[in-house]
Design a protein around this motif. Structure first.
Motif, PDB file in Angstrom:
ATOM      1  N   LYS A 200       0.853  -1.186   0.000  1.00  0.00           N
ATOM      2  CA  LYS A 200       0.000   0.000   0.000  1.00  0.00           C
ATOM      3  C   LYS A 200       0.893   1.241   0.000  1.00  0.00           C
ATOM      4  O   LYS A 200       1.618   1.493   0.970  1.00  0.00           O
ATOM      5  CB  LYS A 200      -0.934   0.001   1.206  1.00  0.00           C
ATOM      6  CG  LYS A 200      -1.918  -1.167   1.207  1.00  0.00           C
ATOM      7  CD  LYS A 200      -2.976  -1.004   2.289  1.00  0.00           C
ATOM      8  CE  LYS A 200      -4.002   0.044   1.913  1.00  0.00           C
ATOM      9  NZ  LYS A 200      -5.093   0.140   2.902  1.00  0.00           N
ATOM     10  N   ILE A 201       0.840   2.009  -1.068  1.00  0.00           N
ATOM     11  CA  ILE A 201       1.667   3.202  -1.205  1.00  0.00           C
ATOM     12  C   ILE A 201       1.082   4.314  -0.348  1.00  0.00           C
ATOM     13  O   ILE A 201      -0.096   4.661  -0.481  1.00  0.00           O
ATOM     14  CB  ILE A 201       1.754   3.646  -2.674  1.00  0.00           C
ATOM     15  CG1 ILE A 201       2.355   2.519  -3.528  1.00  0.00           C
ATOM     16  CG2 ILE A 201       2.589   4.906  -2.805  1.00  0.00           C
ATOM     17  CD1 ILE A 201       2.346   2.815  -5.008  1.00  0.00           C
ATOM     18  N   ASP A 202       1.906   4.865   0.528  1.00  0.00           N
ATOM     19  CA  ASP A 202       1.420   5.885   1.452  1.00  0.00           C
ATOM     20  C   ASP A 202       0.863   7.098   0.715  1.00  0.00           C
ATOM     21  O   ASP A 202       1.362   7.487  -0.353  1.00  0.00           O
ATOM     22  CB  ASP A 202       2.554   6.324   2.380  1.00  0.00           C
ATOM     23  CG  ASP A 202       2.059   7.256   3.469  1.00  0.00           C
ATOM     24  OD1 ASP A 202       1.400   6.775   4.400  1.00  0.00           O
ATOM     25  OD2 ASP A 202       2.310   8.471   3.340  1.00  0.00           O
ATOM     26  N   ARG A 203      -0.150   7.721   1.329  1.00  0.00           N
ATOM     27  CA  ARG A 203      -0.839   8.855   0.706  1.00  0.00           C
ATOM     28  C   ARG A 203       0.102  10.027   0.424  1.00  0.00           C
ATOM     29  O   ARG A 203      -0.167  10.849  -0.448  1.00  0.00           O
ATOM     30  CB  ARG A 203      -1.992   9.312   1.592  1.00  0.00           C
ATOM     31  CG  ARG A 203      -1.560   9.935   2.911  1.00  0.00           C
ATOM     32  CD  ARG A 203      -2.741  10.350   3.771  1.00  0.00           C
ATOM     33  NE  ARG A 203      -3.546   9.197   4.157  1.00  0.00           N
ATOM     34  CZ  ARG A 203      -4.824   9.061   3.832  1.00  0.00           C
ATOM     35  NH1 ARG A 203      -5.431   9.985   3.108  1.00  0.00           N
ATOM     36  NH2 ARG A 203      -5.501   8.010   4.237  1.00  0.00           N
ATOM     37  N   SER A 204       1.215  10.125   1.157  1.00  0.00           N
ATOM     38  CA  SER A 204       2.133  11.242   0.926  1.00  0.00           C
ATOM     39  C   SER A 204       2.739  11.202  -0.468  1.00  0.00           C
ATOM     40  O   SER A 204       3.171  12.235  -0.989  1.00  0.00           O
ATOM     41  CB  SER A 204       3.249  11.223   1.975  1.00  0.00           C
ATOM     42  OG  SER A 204       4.000  10.020   1.894  1.00  0.00           O
ATOM     43  N   PHE A 205       2.775  10.020  -1.107  1.00  0.00           N
ATOM     44  CA  PHE A 205       3.286   9.913  -2.476  1.00  0.00           C
ATOM     45  C   PHE A 205       2.183  10.124  -3.520  1.00  0.00           C
ATOM     46  O   PHE A 205       2.475  10.299  -4.691  1.00  0.00           O
ATOM     47  CB  PHE A 205       3.919   8.536  -2.700  1.00  0.00           C
ATOM     48  CG  PHE A 205       5.150   8.302  -1.867  1.00  0.00           C
ATOM     49  CD1 PHE A 205       6.368   8.850  -2.215  1.00  0.00           C
ATOM     50  CD2 PHE A 205       5.070   7.535  -0.718  1.00  0.00           C
ATOM     51  CE1 PHE A 205       7.494   8.632  -1.442  1.00  0.00           C
ATOM     52  CE2 PHE A 205       6.189   7.310   0.066  1.00  0.00           C
ATOM     53  CZ  PHE A 205       7.405   7.868  -0.293  1.00  0.00           C
ATOM     54  N   VAL A 206       0.928  10.083  -3.071  1.00  0.00           N
ATOM     55  CA  VAL A 206      -0.199  10.146  -4.000  1.00  0.00           C
ATOM     56  C   VAL A 206      -0.799  11.549  -4.066  1.00  0.00           C
ATOM     57  O   VAL A 206      -1.238  11.998  -5.136  1.00  0.00           O
ATOM     58  CB  VAL A 206      -1.277   9.115  -3.588  1.00  0.00           C
ATOM     59  CG1 VAL A 206      -2.511   9.239  -4.478  1.00  0.00           C
ATOM     60  CG2 VAL A 206      -0.710   7.698  -3.649  1.00  0.00           C
ATOM     61  N   THR A 207      -0.800  12.259  -2.947  1.00  0.00           N
ATOM     62  CA  THR A 207      -1.429  13.584  -2.914  1.00  0.00           C
ATOM     63  C   THR A 207      -0.792  14.520  -3.953  1.00  0.00           C
ATOM     64  O   THR A 207       0.424  14.693  -3.991  1.00  0.00           O
ATOM     65  CB  THR A 207      -1.279  14.198  -1.512  1.00  0.00           C
ATOM     66  OG1 THR A 207      -1.902  13.321  -0.560  1.00  0.00           O
ATOM     67  CG2 THR A 207      -1.936  15.563  -1.453  1.00  0.00           C
ATOM     68  N   ASP A 208      -1.630  15.087  -4.826  1.00  0.00           N
ATOM     69  CA  ASP A 208      -1.175  16.012  -5.883  1.00  0.00           C
ATOM     70  C   ASP A 208      -0.079  15.416  -6.745  1.00  0.00           C
ATOM     71  O   ASP A 208       0.817  16.127  -7.204  1.00  0.00           O
ATOM     72  CB  ASP A 208      -0.687  17.337  -5.266  1.00  0.00           C
ATOM     73  CG  ASP A 208      -1.827  18.142  -4.664  1.00  0.00           C
ATOM     74  OD1 ASP A 208      -2.971  18.006  -5.145  1.00  0.00           O
ATOM     75  OD2 ASP A 208      -1.571  18.907  -3.719  1.00  0.00           O
ATOM     76  N   ILE A 209      -0.158  14.104  -6.981  1.00  0.00           N
ATOM     77  CA  ILE A 209       0.887  13.432  -7.747  1.00  0.00           C
ATOM     78  C   ILE A 209       1.035  14.021  -9.146  1.00  0.00           C
ATOM     79  O   ILE A 209       2.137  14.060  -9.705  1.00  0.00           O
ATOM     80  CB  ILE A 209       0.603  11.905  -7.811  1.00  0.00           C
ATOM     81  CG1 ILE A 209       1.749  11.160  -8.487  1.00  0.00           C
ATOM     82  CG2 ILE A 209      -0.706  11.628  -8.519  1.00  0.00           C
ATOM     83  CD1 ILE A 209       3.040  11.196  -7.724  1.00  0.00           C
ATOM     84  N   HIS A 210      -0.045  14.536  -9.711  1.00  0.00           N
ATOM     85  CA  HIS A 210       0.009  15.106 -11.064  1.00  0.00           C
ATOM     86  C   HIS A 210       0.812  16.402 -11.114  1.00  0.00           C
ATOM     87  O   HIS A 210       1.185  16.871 -12.194  1.00  0.00           O
ATOM     88  CB  HIS A 210      -1.411  15.361 -11.582  1.00  0.00           C
ATOM     89  CG  HIS A 210      -2.231  16.209 -10.672  1.00  0.00           C
ATOM     90  ND1 HIS A 210      -2.677  15.776  -9.444  1.00  0.00           N
ATOM     91  CD2 HIS A 210      -2.684  17.491 -10.808  1.00  0.00           C
ATOM     92  CE1 HIS A 210      -3.378  16.731  -8.851  1.00  0.00           C
ATOM     93  NE2 HIS A 210      -3.386  17.801  -9.671  1.00  0.00           N
ATOM     94  N   LYS A 211       1.092  17.007  -9.949  1.00  0.00           N
ATOM     95  CA  LYS A 211       1.839  18.266  -9.900  1.00  0.00           C
ATOM     96  C   LYS A 211       3.285  18.077  -9.450  1.00  0.00           C
ATOM     97  O   LYS A 211       4.032  19.057  -9.413  1.00  0.00           O
ATOM     98  CB  LYS A 211       1.165  19.232  -8.911  1.00  0.00           C
ATOM     99  CG  LYS A 211      -0.268  19.605  -9.236  1.00  0.00           C
ATOM    100  CD  LYS A 211      -0.805  20.514  -8.139  1.00  0.00           C
ATOM    101  CE  LYS A 211      -2.269  20.867  -8.361  1.00  0.00           C
ATOM    102  NZ  LYS A 211      -2.793  21.723  -7.263  1.00  0.00           N
TER     103      LYS A 211
END
Length: 539
Positions: A456-467
């Protein structure tokens, strides 16, 4: 038998009795000549024994203790007077073994065997005596010292290394002290220090800061370079209390303030801490009552296939319904439950409630969904608890649908998880997931040793990933690593359309979890929203 014969026989019996006594007996006449020395006295050696006896004669009816060739003797002289003459009777007892046993019992009662420091009992008595005899201008300080992350060090390096670390910590502190100071080990990784006397607050704080910095220097144990630190709380006499118990509580409160902010620091007690400690005790009491009264409930957050919108599984999330009916997330109490040793009882309640919810979950999402349950790292390495947990899971008959989510810490310690606990989980058919990957103890070398089923990839790597181009590179690396090790990948904390679009367009990740798809829902909410629907997807 005639009178003289009877007297003669009794004299023989009396002399034989004296000669066989285990205590040495010497008799001197009034001129100082020895007229009788029994076998026990003669066996001790004449010259040294007579020196001790002479000292005893000078102090009649007083027990004198002396050492003779490694033995401890107790000597006492008494005057015996008859109608015609006066004699001196001296008894000599070898009390070497008695004194050795006495010292051993004192050590067991007052000395910590691992560090040779005073233990809790001796320290408390010393402080109470100090306070009882304190003058109006006396000032001293108590420092509570608690090692940081000692459980992790113990698990990763071994309990023997942990014991060696405690000994080295004790030596480092002890080497900084004055003869009037006192360091004690309370147990586990907790120490308490008396600084007596102290000139003022600032110089005392500076001395404790120096100890804190010394403890941060690396320790070399069994070929490892181990880094450690300690959180230290300080209370001052008489400013923060005039009893040991009150000063102990105040120093303890100050130490917990350090634990809750930047570990490895030093804090002096303030009145606001007392209120915080009172609040903490109130939460602790409510937490215990909540376990007793089964006030915990479960929320369920779906894991969704981003391409098909189908629900692949649910994660079980703990909630606390308080006495006012307010639902609390675990952030405010879960660490306290772990610290107090209450987390195992809570986990078993969660498992039971989850099993009872399975029919409703199946009705809402289908009978092929997985069910993920969180296990704290401390629990994961607790073999007796995990044995009971896996047994209860196996008895459900549906253990193969369960995924146990554990943080990286559980995997990457040299403890008992992979050696003893992981086989238990495999035996009942459950799967294992690495939760919050990337923010804990992760390393490529350690990851190669893990046989988990899900990452499970932590949310810190996913938040605003497109930016965030750099985070995109890290995300792709984690994805490639997980797939290469045959682990399914779940993206946590997905909350926006842009994040979903990036994951779909730039990665092979299909499974995601987050508020974009659904918030965690109580069972009543699931029944209301999905119970009558034949469509098990998120639109």
């Amino acid at each position: 038998m005639s009178g003289p014969d009877l007297i003669s026989q009794r004299q023989v019996l009396l002399e034989a009795t004296i000669q066989t006594l285990p205590v040495g007996i010497l008799v001197h006449d009034d001129q100082g000549y020895c007229i009788l020395a029994n076998a026990a006295a003669r066996a001790l050696g004449s010259e040294s024994i007579h020196d001790l006896a002479a000292a005893a004669v000078d102090r009649p009816d007083t027990v004198i203790t002396g050492d003779l060739e490694g033995r401890t003797l107790e000597v006492q002289a008494r005057t015996v007077t008859t109608e015609r003459e006066s004699y001196t009777l001296t008894s000599i007892a070898d009390v070497t073994r008695h004194h050795a046993v006495q010292r051993q019992l004192i050590a067991q009662a007052f000395i910590d065997p691992l560090t040779d420091l005073p233990n809790r009992t001796m320290f408390e008595q010393s402080i109470e005596d100090l306070i009882a005899n304190a003058r109006a201008d006396d000032r001293f300080a108590l420092a509570f010292i608690d090692l940081d992350n000692f459980k992790h060090i113990n698990d990763y390096y071994s309990h023997a290394a942990g014991d060696a670390l405690l000994q080295k910590v004790a030596d480092r502190i002890r080497n900084t002290l004055r003869p009037s100071d006192m360091l004690a080990r309370l147990g586990g990784d907790e120490f308490v220090l008396l600084l007596n006397p102290i000139p003022d607050r600032d110089s005392t704080l500076a001395a404790v800061y120096d100890i804190s910095e010394r403890l941060k220097r690396p320790y070399f144990i069994d070929g490892y370079e181990i880094f450690a630190s300690a959180s230290i709380g300080l209370s001052l006499y008489p400013d923060h209390g005039t009893t040991y118990e009150l000063m102990r509580r105040q120093a303890d409160s100050a130490m917990y303030r350090v634990k809750g902010s930047v570990k490895g620091g030093v804090s002096v007690f303030e009145e606001t801490m007392s209120r915080a400690a009172t609040d903490r005790m109130a939460v602790e009491q409510r937490l215990r009552l909540a376990i007793r009264d089964r006030c915990f409930c479960c929320a369920f957050q779906p894991k969704v296939d981003m391409r098909t919108q189908a629900v692949l599984g649910v994660e079980v999330l703990l909630r606390w319904r308080d006495e006012l009916g307010i639902i609390h997330a675990p952030g405010g109490f879960i660490e306290l439950a772990i610290e107090l040793g209450l987390i195992n009882d809570i986990a078993m309640q969660v498992l039971l409630d989850t099993i009872q919810a399975i029919p409703d979950l199946d009705e809402a999402f289908g009978s092929d969904i997985s069910v993920s349950v969180n296990i704290a790292a401390k629990q994961a390495c607790d073999v007796p608890f995990m044995t009971a947990f896996c047994k209860a899971l196996g008895e459900t008959g549906i253990a193969k649908r369960f995924v146990l989510e554990l943080t990286e810490e559980a995997f990457f310690t040299k403890g008992s998880f992979q050696r003893e606990v992981l086989p238990l989980i495999r035996d009942v058919g459950a799967k294992v997931s690495i939760d919050d990957f990337g923010v804990g103890y992760s390393s490529l070398a350690a990851l190669a040793e893990i046989t988990a089923d899900e990452l499970k990839i932590d949310r810190s790597f996913v938040t605003d990933i497109h930016k965030r181009p750099r985070s995109q590179i890290v995300l792709k690396a984690i994805e490639s690593l997980g797939l290469a090790l045959d682990m399914s990948i779940v993206a946590e904390g997905v909350e926006t359309f842009e994040e979903v679009a990036y994951l779909l367009g730039a990665t092979q990740i299909r499974c995601a979890q987050g508020y974009y798809f659904s918030k965690p829902m109580l069972l009543d909410e699931i029944r209301s929203e999905f119970g009558r629907s034949s469509d098990k997807r998120y639109a």
